[in-house]
Each structure stands twice: as structure tokens, then as C-alpha cells.
Write an enzyme that holds these catalytic residues in place. Structure first.
Site, mmCIF file in Angstrom:
data_model
loop_
_atom_site.group_PDB
_atom_site.id
_atom_site.type_symbol
_atom_site.label_atom_id
_atom_site.label_comp_id
_atom_site.label_asym_id
_atom_site.label_seq_id
_atom_site.Cartn_x
_atom_site.Cartn_y
_atom_site.Cartn_z
ATOM 1 N N LYS A 66 0.820 -1.214 0.000
ATOM 2 C CA LYS A 66 0.000 0.000 0.000
ATOM 3 C C LYS A 66 0.858 1.271 0.000
ATOM 4 O O LYS A 66 0.432 2.315 -0.459
ATOM 5 C CB LYS A 66 -0.953 -0.008 1.183
ATOM 6 C CG LYS A 66 -1.822 -1.274 1.155
ATOM 7 C CD LYS A 66 -3.205 -1.078 1.562
ATOM 8 C CE LYS A 66 -4.150 -2.205 1.172
ATOM 9 N NZ LYS A 66 -3.696 -3.584 1.412
HETATM 10 C C1 LIG Z 1 -4.339 -4.666 0.692
HETATM 11 C C2 LIG Z 1 -3.551 -5.923 0.550
HETATM 12 C C3 LIG Z 1 -3.864 -6.902 -0.440
HETATM 13 C C4 LIG Z 1 -5.072 -6.770 -1.346
HETATM 14 O O1 LIG Z 1 -4.905 -5.797 -2.336
HETATM 15 P P1 LIG Z 1 -6.159 -5.227 -3.160
HETATM 16 O O2 LIG Z 1 -5.646 -4.103 -3.958
HETATM 17 O O3 LIG Z 1 -7.155 -4.798 -2.118
HETATM 18 O O4 LIG Z 1 -6.686 -6.345 -4.006
HETATM 19 C C5 LIG Z 1 -3.031 -8.009 -0.550
HETATM 20 N N1 LIG Z 1 -1.972 -8.185 0.268
HETATM 21 C C6 LIG Z 1 -1.645 -7.285 1.224
HETATM 22 C C7 LIG Z 1 -0.473 -7.550 2.115
HETATM 23 C C8 LIG Z 1 -2.406 -6.127 1.400
HETATM 24 O O5 LIG Z 1 -2.078 -5.237 2.371
#
Ligand SMILES: *Cc1c(COP(=O)(O)O)cnc(C)c1O
Length: 470
Positions: free
Chosen positions: A115
Site C-alpha cells: 500500500k
Molecule cells: C491490501 C492488501 C492486499 C489486497 O490488495 P487489493 O488491492 O485490495 O486487491 C493483498 N496483500 C496485502 C499484504 C495487502 O495489504
């Protein structure tokens, strides 16, 4: 070519420019903003990117999306600054797992999850646009773990923003809580709610629904439906392809651990811009609504089940609406009708033939906790490498769904193993260590308020804090 505008997936909200979309989040008709057309990478761009650093490629790939909203030099400087916070000069380093399978490590940002790739840039864009307008906002969000810390790191110490993050008291891991509560910035406020993640989300929704409060405090959000987050994620699909092919036109496949569908939709965007992607593997844990949808065309909501990969414990993947908009030939009214039916009945099927558009490039896989643990253990035994449970879901699904062994398969590694130490230790017997910049995380002082799951209490806490009464 004329500047890009953005349209809502439900077709009934005003068309906006980038800066307004950045601050608006959700469209007024309940839809999500998407670019009115997909820009194309210029001829020879991929080959040229092979000799360039991450931030320079990122600036060039994203430029058509922001042109007109920000000066070119300013944008380049914000991008460079955002990716200078990563602890690897490559920003997204690669690991060769053998047999043409690679890990793209997206977790080298400040909070150890992918993120950061989007939020480090979005925080800077937010601050820049608010200063330009002479405005201040209060960002309010609920988190079950990763999003909260990434948003806090992205917005800390920014003059134009106060940020309040609600987390369920006692229900996030200690690493996750400390990553939020040890940030000593005057504009960062952590609130532990005596309730569940759903309670936190309901409180945030109630704050936004309280019009007097929303307007008085200029509420805003940086949640995963924000277009700018998707935009920033397009970049690593481009750089990954260039990394493995030199940009000579050969295709690459991606396996994406998926929750809210923002990450894999960014891959679709990269493909539409001209990046040769031959396969997307949408990897889910036991919460497999997406796998069922992509294989049957029917989407039926169920109970969220807790798993070893909590950031993917989601039933309704908001960003899927952006792909549905494309599948429906950009017919906003049809998407609005589909989403209304889904909301009313909890189940919906797309018309026959609509998913044909996806048949060539898309596959999906469901991976349970036992398989996740087995994959972490197997990779550790074979290579000595530790991966987190989300990455393990992606790797397992990649090996099962891989369509062509000659095409390199990139597994997006979405979190550092030390972010989920219990699952990794249970699988391997090894407890992964935090990287140096977080090594003293458990010694740092924490700062947060614990409050009852009560709307008035939370609202008053925010008001009093902003008024300086605390
Ligand atoms: C948020 C997250 C995901 C999922 O990603 P999306 O964009 O919501 O599909 C997968 N792995 C981790 C570690 C995350 O923090």
C-alpha cells in the site's frame, strides 16, 4: 490529444479532472472514477524504460493521467520524493525463484506492505493540491491493519491534513498497532474502538453521513477506491515487464494476491496502455467471491472468514466495479443496475458473453490456509527464503494456473514476512526479523485513545482534538 477527464462507472456523476477526482474519492452517483480513455505508451517507450530508474519511469507512465492538474517539474519531484522513502534503490526489487517464476517485492516502503507504493505518492499529491487551494481536510479511515499504517505514514507531518484512524481495540496484531500508534506527529490521531473492524467502518460511514460534521471538518478519505492509488500501481506492472523482457515486446504473466481488486485492476490498466501481459491470475484465500465470479459469471456474497492472509479477508471487492464497467462496454447505466441488484439480492450474474472479453487473459485461484502454510514451508526449505501469507497465496495460485511455462510469471509480493510473523514462524520455525528502520518498534512510546463503540463519543473526540481541547 486533449487532456484526460474522469467519468463515473455509474454514468451519472459529473466528469472531473484529476485534482477533483483525487480529493473526491467516490463519485456522487456512488460509482468509481475511471479515465475517460486509456492513454497509450508511446512507440518504443518500453525499450527506453529499460535504461531508466523507477521514479523516472513512474513519472512518464503517470503523466497523461495528471497532465493539466499539476506542473511537470512539481510532479516529477513529488514522485522522486515518494520513492526515495523506499529502502531499496530499485524501489521494487526482484527475486528469481527458478523455472521462470519471480517475486516482485512491493513491500520496501515505510510500513512493509504494498500500500505504500500508492499512498506515499497520494499523500504528497493530496498535500500539494490542498496547499494550492488553501484548504485543510480531516482524513478519517477505519483499518483492520495495513491501510491504517500506510495512510498514517503518508500523511504524517503534512500541514494541510489531520488524520484520524480507527482500529478495533485488541484485534490488530501488535506490529500493526505499533506501526500506527508510535508515529509521533501532531496531525496523527489513533483511535482504538472497543468493537470490531466492521464497527469501525460503520462509525466512519456515520461520520461521513453526518452532513453538518462532514462540512464543518472537511472530511476526506484515502481509501482503496481512490483513482490515484490505482494510477500509482499501474507503474510496477510496466517496470516488471521491462525488467524481465528488456521491453522487447515479449509478454509477462502476473499473479496478484487480491482483496479489494485495486492492485490487479491496475494491471489491467497497464495492459490497456500497451504493456504486453498474457495472463492475470487473481489469487484469493478462502474468501473466494472473485474466483467464483471469474469462473462462473455469478457473484454471491457470503460471510467473511478469517484467514492467515487478513488483508484479503473481503467479500465485496469495490474495485471490481471498474472492470465491470469495461466488460459492459463502458455503459454506466448497466453497471448501476447491476450493482443495485447485487446490493438488494446479494447475488448477481453478468449477461452471457460479457466475460468472454476476459477469457483470453484472466484466470483465478482459491488457496486455503493449509496450502498457504505448505507453500511458505516449501519455499523456505528449497531456497531459505521467507514469504508472507499473502505472497504465498499468490505463489500457490500462480503455480496452479500458469498457462504458458515459456512466459515469465511475476508473483506480486505484497507484504514483508515480518508483518505476519506468527504465520511465517508456524510454517517454518523461523521468526522473521523487522528491517532496521523498525527494529526498535517495540521500544517506542505509543499514543492512542481507547473509546467506546459510540458515535457521539467518537465525534466529540475528533471535534475536541481539532479544537485543541485535548
Ligand atoms: C491490501 C492488501 C492486499 C489486497 O490488495 P487489493 O488491492 O485490495 O486487491 C493483498 N496483500 C496485502 C499484504 C495487502 O495489504
Amino acid at each position: 490529444m486533449s487532456r484526460l477527464t474522469y467519468v463515473s462507472t455509474r454514468g451519472a456523476a459529473p466528469e472531473l479532472g484529476f485534482a477533483d477526482v483525487l480529493l473526491a474519492g467516490l463519485a456522487r452517483d456512488g460509482g468509481l472514477y475511471v479515465p475517460s480513455r486509456w492513454p497509450s505508451l508511446t512507440v518504443g517507450a518500453l525499450e527506453r524504460f529499460a535504461g531508466m530508474g523507477y521514479a523516472d519511469v513512474a513519472t512518464e507512465v503517470m503523466w497523461p493521467f495528471v497532465e493539466g492538474a499539476i506542473e511537470a517539474d512539481t510532479f516529477a519531484a513529488l514522485v522522486a520524493d515518494a520513492y526515495a522513502t523506499f529502502d531499496s534503490p530499485e524501489v521494487v526489487p526482484f527475486t528469481d525463484l527458478g523455472d521462470g517464476v519471480w517475486l516482485a517485492e512491493l513491500f520496501h516502503g515505510p510500513t512493509l506492505a504494498f500500500k505504500d507504493v500508492a499512498l506515499q505518492l497520494v499523500g504528497r499529491l493530496f498535500d500539494h493540491e490542498l496547499r494550492r487551494r488553501g484548504e485543510r481536510v480531516t482524513v478519517v479511515g477505519a483499518t483492520s491493519g495495513d491501510t491504517g499504517s500506510a495512510a498514517i505514514e503518508a500523511l504524517r507531518d503534512r500541514d494541510a491534513v489531520d488524520v484520524f484512524i480507527l482500529h478495533p481495540a485488541g484485534r490488530v496484531s501488535e506490529v500493526q498497532r505499533r506501526q500506527m500508534t508510535t508515529v509521533a506527529a501532531p496531525n496523527v490521531h489513533n483511535v482504538a474502538v472497543e468493537g470490531t473492524f466492521d464497527d469501525c467502518q460503520d462509525l466512519v460511514k456515520a461520520l461521513f453521513a453526518d452532513e453538518a460534521f462532514r462540512d464543518r471538518r472537511h472530511l476526506s478519505a484515502v481509501n482503496s477506491i481512490n483513482w490515484a492509488r490505482v494510477m500509482a500501481q499501474v507503474v510496477y506492472y510496466v517496470t516488471s515487464t521491462v525488467r524481465l523482457t528488456g521491453g522487447d515486446g515479449r509478454p509477462v504473466a502476473f499473479s496478484v494476491p487480491t482483496g479489494n481488486f485495486g492492485n490487479v485492476f491496475a494491471g489491467y490498466g497497464a495492459q490497456r496502455m500497451g504493456t504486453p501481459v498474457s495472463q492475470f491470475v487473481v489469487a484469493s484465500n478462502r474468501n473466494d467471491i472473485l474466483t467464483r465470479f471469474l469462473t462462473t459469471g455469478t457473484m454471491t456474497i457470503g460471510e467473511v472468514q478469517p484467514t492467515l492472509s487478513p488483508s484479503m479477508d473481503i467479500q465485496v471487492s469495490s474495485n471490481l466495479e471498474r472492470l465491470l464497467f469495461e466488460v459492459y462496454g463502458r455503459d454506466g447505466a448497466a453497471v448501476a443496475e447491476l450493482m443495485a441488484r447485487f446490493r438488494a439480492e446479494g447475488t448477481v450474474s453478468v449477461d452471457a458473453g460479457r466475460l468472454d472479453l476476459l477469457a483470453e487473459h484472466w484466470s483465478a485461484g482459491r488457496v486455503d490456509d493449509a496450502q498457504t502454510t505448505a507453500t511458505i514451508a516449501e519455499l523456505h526449505q528449497r531456497t531459505g527464503r521467507l514469504i508472507d501469507p499473502h505472497t504465498a497465496v499468490g505463489l500457490t495460485a500462480a503455480l496452479e494456473a500458469r498457462a504458458d511455462e515459456r512466459v515469465p510469471m511475476v508473483v506480486l509480493s505484497t507484504a514483508h514476512p515480518a508483518k505476519f510473523p506468527d504465520a511465517v514462524e508456524a510454517a517454518t520455525g523461523v521468526r522473521p526479523a523487522l528491517p532496521p528502520h523498525l527494529a526498535d518498534l517495540f521500544d517506542r512510546p505509543e499514543r492512542y485513545e481507547v473509546v467506546a463503540n459510540d458515535y457521539d463519543v467518537v465525534r466529540r473526540l475528533i471535534d475536541d482534538t481539532l479544537d485543541g481541547a485535548r
